[in-house]
Design an enzyme around this catalytic site. Structure first.
Site, PDB file in Angstrom:
ATOM      1  N   ASP A 477     -33.993  92.404  -3.642  1.00 61.46           N
ATOM      2  CA  ASP A 477     -33.855  92.672  -3.168  1.00 61.46           C
ATOM      3  C   ASP A 477     -33.188  94.513  -2.599  1.00 61.46           C
ATOM      4  O   ASP A 477     -32.111  94.315  -3.518  1.00 61.46           O
ATOM      5  CB  ASP A 477     -33.248  92.189  -1.117  1.00 61.46           C
ATOM      6  CG  ASP A 477     -33.740  93.073  -0.312  1.00 61.46           C
ATOM      7  OD1 ASP A 477     -34.629  93.437   0.442  1.00 61.46           O
ATOM      8  OD2 ASP A 477     -32.089  93.900   0.332  1.00 61.46           O
ATOM      9  N   GLU A 532     -38.381  95.255  -5.991  1.00 63.44           N
ATOM     10  CA  GLU A 532     -38.620  94.930  -4.545  1.00 63.44           C
ATOM     11  C   GLU A 532     -38.145  96.759  -4.548  1.00 63.44           C
ATOM     12  O   GLU A 532     -37.409  97.415  -3.888  1.00 63.44           O
ATOM     13  CB  GLU A 532     -37.787  94.680  -3.391  1.00 63.44           C
ATOM     14  CG  GLU A 532     -38.180  95.036  -2.224  1.00 63.44           C
ATOM     15  CD  GLU A 532     -37.542  95.527  -0.757  1.00 63.44           C
ATOM     16  OE1 GLU A 532     -38.128  95.187  -0.282  1.00 63.44           O
ATOM     17  OE2 GLU A 532     -36.394  95.400  -1.038  1.00 63.44           O
TER      18      GLU A 532
END
Length: 821
Positions: A477, A532
């Site tokens: 993330d 990401e």
């Protein structure tokens, strides 16, 4: 032949074609309901499950292969059963199929080989896996230039970055023995059982250089702060050993414990060990409520994984899930065990081959969606104990599915008492000090990736999840925030490669990511690593030894933004085919991409999913098959399918769906918070909607399964698959593309259907339709005969050596395959 009133010249890039107007859309949805075929549904589940093959039944999907390894006595499963639906009489049986045999069916979809504990074999590297190069010392980091000549001017930056990686890795080897040993520190830090049979007991080890006192206390000693003090060495490492008493561990299983500390400020306080593996909110009445306590997890019988780790797939199809909010309509937090029993078989039947779990690392604030992590080594206790998560992962492996963890190393929660912020009383222990250590948009702390002990902590966290829980990889993330000192805030990344190699890039963080991916691919052959990143950092998904960061995939984050922009700001006739194709295919050469039509953030309250943008309030009262679909619902069902299919076909080398979006879940996500009176009503998924045979949600669910069945039968997602877009016709609103061995025809026009429309193709021969979004089991209008055969004409068209003449209904996707291949 068509009535003269329906024929008129239509200017296109390639001359005139016959055009069929919207009048052919006027067949009622009730009639479409009559046409629903249970045998067509059988294909969907069978093809999605994979396995050995037999010829498909006539009238379903041509010669698509069906597996024979399932022992199913009756209908294929609750979400795909149509035979109990009676629309002709105006009444519907809205119960799902009898679930008596469901356990046997779910057992049948286990494909893993059952072993026991220590007998589990380590997967071998496959040709499509990333393999660390043992000759990394001899590299200079510039090998990536061969894939992108534009990086020629950036060689200095590439060489500098790789030299920093080599330098740090060598230091780790010199001091710790190896990178793998360094990352095995989770076995030597925290509070853990001795493995020395001659010295049974409990060890404690923590890094807290600013602290002046530390002791272990808890339920086991009536929370006595002075009974078991730690000792501190010159490196700020605190240690303690507590021998067993009367042959038993002094800390009872499942009891609470913490660290009693005097921190740098002189305050006497408590902390959860930074390496704690299980943390639970203190019960009401406890002195530490509402904060979290660490819990000693030492069951008499250690959980042993039963199934071998799967070979991670070449074509990656990910189902993104949040266990807590997966409860089936009940307004509560779901458990790992119930997810394993109820949701996991559903995912497998749909045909996904990987699951990506959000919100696993412990996070005190539920509404953070799992992204404000306080305890990096602890699995969220809201959903169950550590063994129940292991059972879930083991069962996924039994079904042949890879399991990915949404790991958060980009920042951490600001929690002090039950987190690692100000752990030893200083703001700079795990994080940067001052503004550099705070993320202004996320209200969280930023790790100091240059710190030796922070590297130990984070790299060990990676190995912990791979080894303790048998995860098969990670979705990292917030990689953009990690890569840059500005964390991507206020930057558009449109000014060339200089933005990626300038002073704004955090070199220490870049090297950390290189080491993390090096470790991942060394520890677990075939492990998957996904970034990401919104910045478009070049080389992100090239191996470390080439000078890249070592990720296997990046998320195609522009795709969901494009779809929402089109749905919010443009009418259907304003959609530009060239823009759609460009956005989906605009990716870096030799860097794999996981594409998705919508993100989990769009499902949150305040935003809308694609289904909601398409149908809005009609999703509540317009989805019944007892009445004809209105134009809003008819458009919504049709476009939902076309959007998802073109995203999968052209978007990259992987595909992802967030749970519930596959069937157009009608509600937003709203976690319990003060603003909704702490309600769980919207923090759930209404799975029953996809199972009700009188609701149109089942059509979207069926189509999602069919997409995966198509990719399983005719692989087209994998790296290196043939891809060519031969048509982007703005007037006709058509896109024609070859992917793998398939020919896709997407008709986005809101009202025009085209007869005898020429589409170019590379392959000569006889063709059949293997998937059509207009089939009745997908809520379509059956405007094409399923048994029609198409013969190519050897004449150049749209840059291809052959063409077919087809009938392309409006708002549909048709997929053709050679019948004679």
């Amino acid at each position: 032949s068509l009535p003269p009133s329906l024929l008129h010249p239509c200017p296109t890039e390639f001359g005139n074609v016959s055009l069929l107007n919207f009048s052919d859309m006027t067949r009622s949805s009730t009639a479409a309901g009559h046409a629903i075929l249970a045998i067509g549904s059988l294909f969907i589940i069978f093809a999605a499950l994979g396995g050995h093959s037999v010829e498909a039944a006539a009238g379903t999907m041509g010669s698509v292969k069906l597996p024979t390894n399932l022992r199913i006595k009756s209908s294929p499963g609750p979400s795909l059963a149509f035979s109990n639906l009676n629309l002709r009489g105006g009444q519907a049986d809205n119960t799902v199929v009898d679930a008596a045999d469901q356990g046997a069916k779910d057992q049948a979809i286990r494909v893993g080989f059952k072993k026991t504990g220590k007998d589990l074999a380590t997967p071998q590297y496959m040709p499509w896996h990333q393999i660390p190069d043992q000759n990394w010392k001899t590299k200079d980091g510039c090998e990536v230039v061969k894939w992108d000549q534009g990086l020629e001017s950036c060689k200095g930056g590439l060489q500098y970055r790789y030299s920093k990686y080599k330098e740090l890795k060598q230091r780790i080897i010199d001091v710790e023995g190896s990178l793998e040993n360094f990352a095995e520190s989770y076995k030597r830090y925290g509070v853990y059982r001795s493995t020395d049979p001659n010295k049974p007991g409990v060890y404690g080890r923590e890094w807290a250089p600013g602290a002046t006192y530390m002791a272990l206390f808890g339920d086991f000693n009536n929370w006595d702060r002075g009974q078991y003090p730690y000792t501190k060495d010159e490196f700020g490492i605190w240690t303690v050993f507590i021998p067993d008493k009367d042959g038993k561990c002094i800390i009872p299983h499942d009891s609470r414990y913490k660290l009693a500390m005097t921190v740098a400020t002189g305050e006497e306080t408590t902390r959860i060990p930074a390496w704690a593996g299980y943390c639970v909110q203190a019960p009401k009445g406890a002195p530490t409520h509402p904060n979290y306590d660490s819990v000693w997890w030492n069951p008499p019988q250690k959980y042993e994984f039963q199934y071998e780790l799967p070979v991670t797939p070449r074509s990656l199809r990910i189902y993104e899930a949040h266990v807590g909010m997966s409860s089936d309509g009940e307004p509560n937090i779901n458990t790992y065990d119930l997810f394993r029993e109820r949701i996991l078989p559903r995912i497998k039947r749909l045909g996904y081959n990987a699951i990506q779990f959000m919100a696993i690392q412990e996070h005190p604030y539920y509404a953070s969606f799992g992204y404000h992590i306080a305890n990096l080594f602890a699995a969220s206790s809201r959903c169950g104990d550590p063994d129940s998560l292991k059972r879930l992962i083991d069962e996924a492996h039994a079904m042949g599915m890879s399991v990915l963890l949404d790991v958060v190393h980009s920042h951490a929660a600001k929690n002090v008492i039950d987190g690692i912020n100000h752990f030893d009383g200083t703001p700079h222990q795990y994080f940067h000090e001052g503004p550099e250590g705070y993320h202004s948009l996320w209200d969280s702390r930023i790790f100091n990736y240059s710190s030796w002990e922070v590297l130990r902590f984070l790299l060990s966290n990676i190995r912990w999840w791979l080894e303790e829980y048998k995860f098969d990889g990670f979705r990292f993330d917030g990689v953009t925030s990690i890569l840059y000192k500005h964390h991507g805030i206020g930057h558009c990344f449109v000014n060339g490669y200089g933005e990626y190699f300038g002073l704004g890039t955090d070199m220490d963080a870049c090297v950390y990511l290189m080491l993390a991916n090096d470790l991942i691919h060394t520890i677990r052959p075939g492990a998957i690593s996904i970034a990401e990143d919104v910045s478009g950092m070049p080389t992100l998904c090239r191996p470390v030894h080439e000078g890249g960061f070592g990720f296997d995939y990046r998320l195609a984050m522009a795709a969901p933004d494009m779809w929402i922009k089109l749905l919010k700001e443009f009418t259907d006739d304003q959609w530009e085919m060239g823009n759609i194709v460009h956005t989906l295919t605009n990716r870096r050469y030799k860097e794999k991409v996981v594409c998705y039509a919508e993100s989990h953030d769009q499902a949150l309250v305040g935003d809308k999913t694609i289904a909601f943008w398409l149908m809005d309030k009609e999703m509540y009262d317009g989805m019944s098959l007892l009445t004809p679909a209105n134009q809003i619902v008819d458009r919504g069902i049709a476009m939902h399918k076309v959007i998802r299919m073109i995203t999968m076909a052209l978007g990259g080398e992987g595909y992802l769906t967030f749970m519930g979006n596959e069937f157009g879940h009608p509600e937003w996500i709203d976690f319990p918070r003060l603003g909704n009176d702490w309600s769980y009503h919207h923090a759930r998924r209404q799975w029953h909607l996809a199972d009700q045979t009188h609701l149109r949600y089942i059509h979207l669910n069926n189509f999602d399964a069919a997409m995966h069945g198509l990719e399983e039968a005719y692989p087209f997602l994998h790296e290196g698959a043939h891809e060519f877009v031969s048509l982007k016709n703005e007037g006709d609103k058509l896109i024609v593309a070859e992917k793998g061995q398939l020919l896709f025809v997407f008709n986005f026009h809101p009202c025009n259907s085209y007869q005898s429309y020429r589409v170019g193709t590379f392959w000569a021969g006889k063709y059949k339709i293997v998937l059509d979004s207009d089939w009745a089991e997908f809520g379509g209008h059956e405007r094409n005969d399923r048994n029609t055969e198409f013969f190519s004409v050897p004449d150049h068209w749209c840059g291809r050596p052959n063409y077919l003449e087809i009938y392309s209904p409006s708002r549909t996707v048709q997929v053709f395959a050679r019948a004679d291949a």
